[in-house]
Design a protein around this motif. Structure first.
Motif, short mmCIF file in Angstrom:
data_model
loop_
_atom_site.label_atom_id
_atom_site.label_comp_id
_atom_site.label_asym_id
_atom_site.label_seq_id
_atom_site.Cartn_x
_atom_site.Cartn_y
_atom_site.Cartn_z
N ILE A 238 4.62 8.35 -2.06
CA ILE A 238 4.24 8.05 -0.35
C ILE A 238 4.46 9.28 0.13
CG2 ILE A 238 5.21 6.96 1.68
CD1 ILE A 238 5.71 4.61 -0.04
N LYS A 239 5.36 10.03 0.00
CA LYS A 239 5.53 11.49 0.95
C LYS A 239 4.28 12.39 0.46
CE LYS A 239 9.09 15.16 1.03
NZ LYS A 239 9.26 15.01 2.39
N MET A 240 3.98 12.36 -0.82
CA MET A 240 3.13 13.45 -1.14
C MET A 240 1.45 13.11 -0.82
SD MET A 240 4.78 16.07 -1.95
CE MET A 240 3.50 17.19 -2.78
N SER A 241 1.22 11.64 -0.98
CA SER A 241 0.05 11.23 -0.59
C SER A 241 -0.39 11.07 0.90
CB SER A 241 -0.11 9.72 -1.55
OG SER A 241 0.58 8.88 -0.83
N SER A 242 -1.78 10.73 1.04
CA SER A 242 -2.31 10.62 2.53
C SER A 242 -1.43 9.31 3.08
CB SER A 242 -3.57 10.24 2.59
OG SER A 242 -3.96 9.03 1.54
N PRO A 243 -1.19 9.21 4.25
CA PRO A 243 -0.36 7.97 4.83
C PRO A 243 -0.99 6.80 4.44
CG PRO A 243 -0.75 9.77 6.53
CD PRO A 243 -1.41 10.08 5.29
N PHE A 244 0.00 5.75 4.10
CA PHE A 244 -0.51 4.39 3.67
C PHE A 244 -0.86 3.68 5.20
CE2 PHE A 244 0.82 5.20 -0.27
CZ PHE A 244 1.19 4.47 -1.11
N PRO A 245 -1.46 2.68 5.20
CA PRO A 245 -1.68 1.95 6.41
C PRO A 245 -0.29 1.56 6.83
CG PRO A 245 -3.37 1.36 4.84
CD PRO A 245 -2.62 2.08 4.25
N PRO A 246 -0.03 1.52 8.19
CA PRO A 246 1.05 0.94 8.93
C PRO A 246 1.56 -0.70 8.24
CG PRO A 246 0.02 2.04 10.52
CD PRO A 246 -1.16 1.91 9.43
N GLU A 247 0.40 -1.31 7.99
CA GLU A 247 0.62 -2.52 7.46
C GLU A 247 1.22 -2.73 6.14
OE1 GLU A 247 -2.25 -1.47 8.69
OE2 GLU A 247 -2.50 -2.63 10.68
N ILE A 248 0.69 -1.81 5.05
CA ILE A 248 1.18 -1.85 3.75
C ILE A 248 2.79 -1.24 3.82
CG2 ILE A 248 0.74 -0.75 1.63
CD1 ILE A 248 -1.23 -2.84 2.54
N LEU A 249 2.79 -0.23 4.72
CA LEU A 249 4.17 0.56 4.50
C LEU A 249 5.14 -0.84 5.21
CD1 LEU A 249 3.53 3.84 6.49
CD2 LEU A 249 4.15 3.19 4.02
N CYS A 250 4.93 -1.57 6.35
CA CYS A 250 5.84 -2.54 6.54
C CYS A 250 5.76 -3.77 5.48
CB CYS A 250 5.35 -3.21 7.97
SG CYS A 250 5.43 -2.19 9.33
N GLU A 251 4.82 -3.80 4.84
CA GLU A 251 5.22 -5.02 3.93
C GLU A 251 5.98 -4.46 2.60
OE1 GLU A 251 4.45 -8.82 2.43
OE2 GLU A 251 3.78 -8.06 4.19
N ILE A 252 6.03 -2.96 2.47
CA ILE A 252 6.72 -2.70 1.37
C ILE A 252 8.18 -2.63 2.06
CG2 ILE A 252 7.61 -0.34 0.15
CD1 ILE A 252 4.31 0.29 0.22
N ALA A 253 8.60 -2.16 3.16
CA ALA A 253 9.70 -2.23 3.49
C ALA A 253 10.38 -3.48 3.75
CB ALA A 253 9.67 -1.70 4.98
N LEU A 254 9.53 -4.62 3.94
CA LEU A 254 9.92 -6.10 4.04
C LEU A 254 10.64 -6.57 2.84
CD1 LEU A 254 9.99 -8.14 6.19
CD2 LEU A 254 7.70 -9.14 5.23
N VAL B 150 5.41 7.65 8.14
CA VAL B 150 6.02 6.63 7.71
C VAL B 150 7.29 6.17 8.71
CG1 VAL B 150 7.61 5.73 6.10
CG2 VAL B 150 5.85 7.11 5.31
N ARG B 151 8.06 7.13 9.29
CA ARG B 151 8.99 6.80 10.14
C ARG B 151 8.40 6.12 11.31
NH1 ARG B 151 14.21 8.49 11.36
NH2 ARG B 151 14.55 8.84 13.61
N VAL B 152 7.39 6.74 12.06
CA VAL B 152 6.78 6.17 13.20
C VAL B 152 6.37 4.39 12.64
CG1 VAL B 152 4.83 6.04 14.73
CG2 VAL B 152 5.99 8.18 14.07
N ALA B 153 5.90 4.28 11.71
CA ALA B 153 5.28 3.10 11.04
C ALA B 153 6.38 2.00 11.15
CB ALA B 153 4.54 3.11 9.91
N LEU B 154 7.45 2.48 10.82
CA LEU B 154 8.58 1.29 10.56
C LEU B 154 9.69 1.43 11.83
CD1 LEU B 154 9.37 2.23 6.70
CD2 LEU B 154 7.85 0.66 7.76
N SER B 155 9.37 2.27 12.61
CA SER B 155 10.48 2.37 13.74
C SER B 155 10.07 1.21 14.96
CB SER B 155 10.29 3.58 14.35
OG SER B 155 10.73 4.63 13.56
#
Length: 443
Positions: free
Chosen positions: A9-25, A43-48
């Motif tokens: 995740i850190k090295m690739s292009s940003p994931f869509p916020p919806e995908i990031l939230c689903e991962i964090a969930l 990622v921080r913005v998407a999950l904040s």
């Protein structure tokens, strides 16, 4: 170290916020979500967002209504860092119970007295065994950081999540560690006991959490966890003489321990025989009464949270000088549970000597199985210390000494020279039903 997935995740292009939230969930621990937010700014913005952590709690079937009510009352909007801490409280509590279950946590080992430390038959109530807490005490200390907040925010699901059969041994071990720690060796000098106060601050949290837990459980749940033996043999030893409760005005853990003992007894009695007065349900808790900082209890000079704004987190704030508030409770005489007492409590004018206005004064009148009585006393608004006198009409009197907690007033009764028993009183509306006052015959 970041896992390979986080590295991707850190090295690739940003994931869509919806995908990031689903991962964090679906990450198991709050620490995992925090690690994910550290991968990059996007990622921080998407999950904040508090919505993510509320969704995590709901997906795990935790209660969030009480937390949300506090936010609404305080008009807190968008405080996602607070909801990270709330998420941490729940995930950490479950992690600790799972750790205890997997590790076979059991009650502390009890070692018989050695030849170098023989029993002392001349000292009453001195423990003649040595308790080895070991990893169990360390686990209890860690649990006490988060458990009070989780259990005081229970609405429907929190207790169900932590009372599975596999966690029963952990509960019993925790309760044994706490009760043993609340009973310093009787033969210790006053200087040693006073110095130890700073090392047992965790007990205040642990005892608060246990009382809040027990008074929200039904009798079946309590018996399934602690077993009917608690009502018969008192194991671990709750039946200590009141003189073994050290400095109740300085150790809130002692007051909580009395409430815990009496509440367990009432639950077990209610299982086997009808009671004229049932234990209280959890009172409506003001945000000021909550342990709202999940990481550290604080310094030895920690101010109990229910006293942060005078007595705002206690039931004494509901008193009026014009109309009485119905209170009820029990006292224990020589280890025997007496019938309940019923009385009306009023706000009383301050004494002339109390120029600083640091005390709340109260008065009351009522009856118990002995006769009609009056009650006069005060509670210090900075320390919560309660001093009162219960006077039977035309007869004798007893002094009450104790503290005010979110669960009512509690303490020991007797004379200046000797404590004779315990007492615990609370607003009658907290009980599950309102029984009729007792019939009293005064000779």
């Amino acid at each position: 170290m970041l896992s390979p997935f986080f590295f991707l995740i850190k090295m690739s292009s940003p994931f869509p916020p919806e995908i990031l939230c689903e991962i964090a969930l679906h990450l198991p621990l709050t620490e995992d979500v925090i690690s994910l937010t550290l991968t990059n700014h996007a990622v921080r913005v998407a999950l904040s967002t508090p919505a993510l952590f509320k969704a995590r709690l709901l997906s795990q079937k935790w209660d969030i209504d009480a937390w949300q009510d506090e936010d609404d009352k305080a008009q807190r909007l968008g405080d996602w860092k607070r909801w990270i801490r709330i998420d941490h409280v729940h995930s950490r509590t479950l992690q600790l119970f799972e750790e205890a279950s997997a590790g076979g946590l059991s009650p502390p080992l009890v070692e018989a007295p050695s030849e170098s430390r023989p029993p002392n038959p001349d000292v009453r109530n001195v423990r003649d065994t040595r308790i080895h807490f070991g990893k169990t005490e360390d686990w209890s200390r860690r649990l006490s950081i988060v458990f009070p907040m989780l259990i005081s925010h229970h609405r429907a699901n929190n207790i169900l999540r932590i009372t599975e059969t596999k966690y029963c041994d952990a509960f019993r071990a925790h309760l044994m560690v706490v009760t043993e720690s609340c009973h310093p060796p009787f033969q210790q000098s006053r200087e040693i006991r006073d110095r130890s106060l700073s090392t047992f601050c965790w007990l205040e949290r642990a005892c608060f959490g246990l009382v809040a837990f027990v008074i929200q459980c039904n009798a079946d749940t309590i018996e399934s966890i602690f077993g009917s033996a608690w009502a018969t043999d008192g194991s671990p030893d709750f039946a200590k003489a009141p003189t073994d409760i050290v400095d109740i005005s300085r150790r809130y853990s002692a007051g909580f321990l009395i409430q815990l003992k009496m509440c367990l007894n009432l639950h077990f009695q209610a299982t086997h025989e009808p009671l004229s007065l049932l234990p209280p349900s959890l009172p409506p808790m003001d945000p000021a009464s909550q342990y709202d900082e999940p990481y550290e209890l604080g310094s030895p000079t920690f101010v109990w949270p229910w006293l942060r704004d005078g007595l705002a987190g206690t039931p004494l704030t509901g008193l009026s000088s014009a109309s009485g508030q119905k209170w009820v409770g029990y006292y224990i005489d020589e280890g025997m549970d007496e019938p309940p007492m019923f009385f009306e409590l009023y706000l009383a004018p301050p004494h002339a000597a109390d120029a600083g206005g640091n005390k709340l004064y109260f008065r009351g009148d009522g009856a118990d199985s002995v006769g009609f009585f009056t009650l006069e006393g005060s509670s210090d608004m900075q320390t919560g210390v309660v001093i009162a006198r219960k006077t039977y009409v035309g007869a004798h009197w007893w002094d009450w000494r104790g503290v005010i907690t979110p669960f009512g007033m509690v303490g020991v009764w007797g004379t200046e020279a000797q404590n004779l028993g315990w007492w615990w009183v609370w607003p009658q509306e907290w009980s599950e039903r309102s029984p009729a006052p007792p019939t009293v015959t005064v000779e």
